[in-house]
Design a protein around this motif. Structure first.
Motif, mmCIF file in Angstrom:
data_model
loop_
_atom_site.group_PDB
_atom_site.id
_atom_site.type_symbol
_atom_site.label_atom_id
_atom_site.label_comp_id
_atom_site.label_asym_id
_atom_site.label_seq_id
_atom_site.Cartn_x
_atom_site.Cartn_y
_atom_site.Cartn_z
ATOM 1 N N GLU A 176 -41.808 -64.628 46.621
ATOM 2 C CA GLU A 176 -41.501 -63.887 47.201
ATOM 3 C C GLU A 176 -40.086 -63.397 48.380
ATOM 4 O O GLU A 176 -39.248 -61.878 48.317
ATOM 5 C CB GLU A 176 -42.448 -62.965 48.174
ATOM 6 C CG GLU A 176 -43.578 -62.703 47.232
ATOM 7 C CD GLU A 176 -43.590 -61.384 46.470
ATOM 8 O OE1 GLU A 176 -43.081 -60.752 47.205
ATOM 9 O OE2 GLU A 176 -43.571 -61.581 44.854
ATOM 10 N N ASN A 177 -39.133 -63.888 48.924
ATOM 11 C CA ASN A 177 -38.233 -64.500 49.696
ATOM 12 C C ASN A 177 -36.544 -64.081 48.602
ATOM 13 O O ASN A 177 -35.455 -64.312 49.594
ATOM 14 C CB ASN A 177 -38.262 -64.608 51.029
ATOM 15 C CG ASN A 177 -39.532 -64.042 52.274
ATOM 16 O OD1 ASN A 177 -39.774 -63.675 51.930
ATOM 17 N ND2 ASN A 177 -40.397 -65.535 52.487
ATOM 18 N N TYR A 230 -44.944 -67.117 48.247
ATOM 19 C CA TYR A 230 -44.337 -67.346 49.174
ATOM 20 C C TYR A 230 -42.460 -66.837 49.030
ATOM 21 O O TYR A 230 -41.836 -66.050 49.209
ATOM 22 C CB TYR A 230 -45.186 -68.213 50.258
ATOM 23 C CG TYR A 230 -43.977 -67.495 51.788
ATOM 24 C CD1 TYR A 230 -44.315 -66.811 52.607
ATOM 25 C CD2 TYR A 230 -43.088 -68.413 51.829
ATOM 26 C CE1 TYR A 230 -43.786 -66.224 53.629
ATOM 27 C CE2 TYR A 230 -42.416 -68.528 53.357
ATOM 28 C CZ TYR A 230 -42.976 -67.045 54.291
ATOM 29 O OH TYR A 230 -42.036 -67.738 55.274
#
Length: 147
Positions: free
Chosen positions: A48-49, A45
């Motif tokens: 991905e950012n 998570y």
């Protein structure tokens, strides 16, 4: 879902933890497997950012293992605090109402941490075998989606 079933419903509600000698060890073995994969999801998570590229498979292995280990240690702290302040005997330091002495008093906690380590190693090894060539593609399967 399976872990929730065996820990909350079977372990607590139906008292399997009291009726079966090694039921606690089963829970301490299965929870780090789930937590290792949750660690992969958390890492994916955040990656991905970010603008950085995916790290090697070893970074995922170490992070997942360390995340599961940290959760296991925090759980043992929780058990200690419940025993200390509420007298619950979660760490099995009492036997028929009598306190255990020395190594016998440590066996439950050390056994829980050992089994926790085994579970997270097995989960990490399984993930390592599944990765094949693309670290990015495999670990994206664990990504946590927050809406």
């Amino acid at each position: 879902w399976l872990f929730i079933l065996i820990s909350v419903f079977l372990g607590t509600c139906l008292h399997f933890i009291s009726h079966f000698k090694y039921y606690d060890k089963l829970l301490h073995f299965s929870s780090p497997i789930v937590l290792t994969f949750l660690g992969y999801g958390i890492l994916t998570y955040f990656l991905e950012n970010s603008r950085s590229q995916y790290p090697s498979v070893w970074f995922f292995m170490i992070f997942g293992f360390a995340f599961a280990q940290m959760c296991g240690v925090l759980w043992e702290f929780w058990e200690f605090l419940c025993d200390q302040f509420l007298g619950l005997n979660l760490q099995r330091y009492l036997l028929h109402g009598q306190p255990l002495i020395g190594r016998k008093a440590l066996l439950d906690t050390m056994g829980d941490l050992f089994v926790n380590t085994c579970g997270s190693i097995i989960a990490s090894f399984y993930a390592y075998l599944r990765v094949k060539k693309s670290t990015t593609q495999y670990f994206k399967n664990f990504k946590i989606h927050i809406h």
